[in-house]
Write an enzyme that holds these catalytic residues in place. Structure first.
Site, short mmCIF file in Angstrom:
data_model
loop_
_atom_site.label_atom_id
_atom_site.label_comp_id
_atom_site.label_asym_id
_atom_site.label_seq_id
_atom_site.Cartn_x
_atom_site.Cartn_y
_atom_site.Cartn_z
N HIS A 1 21.14 30.04 47.54
CA HIS A 1 20.65 28.78 47.14
C HIS A 1 20.28 28.94 45.45
O HIS A 1 19.99 30.07 45.10
CB HIS A 1 19.35 28.10 47.75
CG HIS A 1 19.98 27.78 49.00
ND1 HIS A 1 18.88 26.91 49.94
CD2 HIS A 1 21.00 27.90 49.74
CE1 HIS A 1 19.53 26.99 51.11
NE2 HIS A 1 20.79 27.51 51.15
N GLU B 1 17.90 28.00 43.56
CA GLU B 1 16.64 28.40 43.19
C GLU B 1 16.35 29.58 43.31
O GLU B 1 15.54 30.47 42.82
CB GLU B 1 15.56 27.30 43.76
CG GLU B 1 15.58 26.95 45.23
CD GLU B 1 16.49 25.95 45.47
OE1 GLU B 1 17.77 26.00 45.28
OE2 GLU B 1 15.99 24.82 46.29
N CYS C 1 14.62 23.98 50.09
CA CYS C 1 14.60 24.02 51.56
C CYS C 1 13.22 24.88 51.62
O CYS C 1 12.75 25.59 50.94
CB CYS C 1 15.79 24.61 51.88
SG CYS C 1 16.08 26.22 51.59
N CYS D 1 13.60 28.44 50.39
CA CYS D 1 13.55 28.51 48.62
C CYS D 1 12.13 28.12 48.48
O CYS D 1 11.40 28.77 47.54
CB CYS D 1 14.39 27.62 47.95
SG CYS D 1 16.21 28.09 48.24
#
Ligand SMILES: [Zn+2]
Length: 176
Positions: free
Chosen positions: A46, A48, A74, A77
């Site tokens: 992801h 981030e 999410c 993260c």
């Protein structure tokens, strides 16, 4: 956030879910990345998480860092942000279904974990949400599943906007 949106647009071009992230320390961009799940065949890639993991960041103090990301993070993260002792998170649009900051979970604000992250939400919200809506719309012939809850936060009740509410766009799918 505009830089993060540029990363998200790049992800869109690459066929990835369009989410981008930029890490800033002392006013300087030290890392920027985008969702690369498909390209890297890595479900944890992801935007981030990748920005937080950038090698260039290791010598900096993450506890003075601000992370800009286009969509509410999410659980994975958000957990990474706690472990990195991130100072501040700024995100664009909400993720009603999977967001782990203000919606599905509140991982960054509770008392159970040993670090709290300052949170600012809704920055360039409409632009961030529109990119996701367009992506899922193009991929699924109009079906928008993953960001189906976004119409509650983005576009539908804004004033002065020229875009139709998502609920109108998604009328076939918006059964609830
Ligand atoms: Zn994530």
């Amino acid at each position: 956030m505009k830089l993060a949106l540029q990363e998200a647009a790049q992800a869109f071009e690459e066929g990835e879910v369009p989410v981008g992230a930029v890490l800033v320390i002392n006013g300087k961009v030290v890392a920027r990345d985008r969702n690369q799940r498909e390209a890297l065949s890595d479900p944890t890639a992801h935007a981030e998480r990748l920005a937080l993991s950038a090698p260039v960041v290791s010598s900096w103090h993450r506890d003075e860092a601000t992370l800009y990301v286009t969509k509410e993070p999410c659980a994975m993260c958000a957990g990474a942000m706690v472990n990195a002792r991130l100072k501040r998170l700024v995100y664009g649009c909400a993720d009603v279904r999977y967001g782990a900051v203000d919606n599905a979970y509140n991982l960054l604000k509770g008392d159970k974990l040993n670090h709290r992250v300052e949170v600012t939400s809704g920055v360039l919200e409409a632009e961030c949400a529109e990119l996701l809506r367009r992506f899922f719309s193009s991929r699924r012939g109009g079906r928008v599943v993953e960001c189906g809850g976004l119409e509650n936060r983005c576009g539908g009740d804004s004033t002065g906007g020229s875009n139709p509410p998502l609920s109108a766009t998604l009328s076939n799918e918006n059964s609830d």
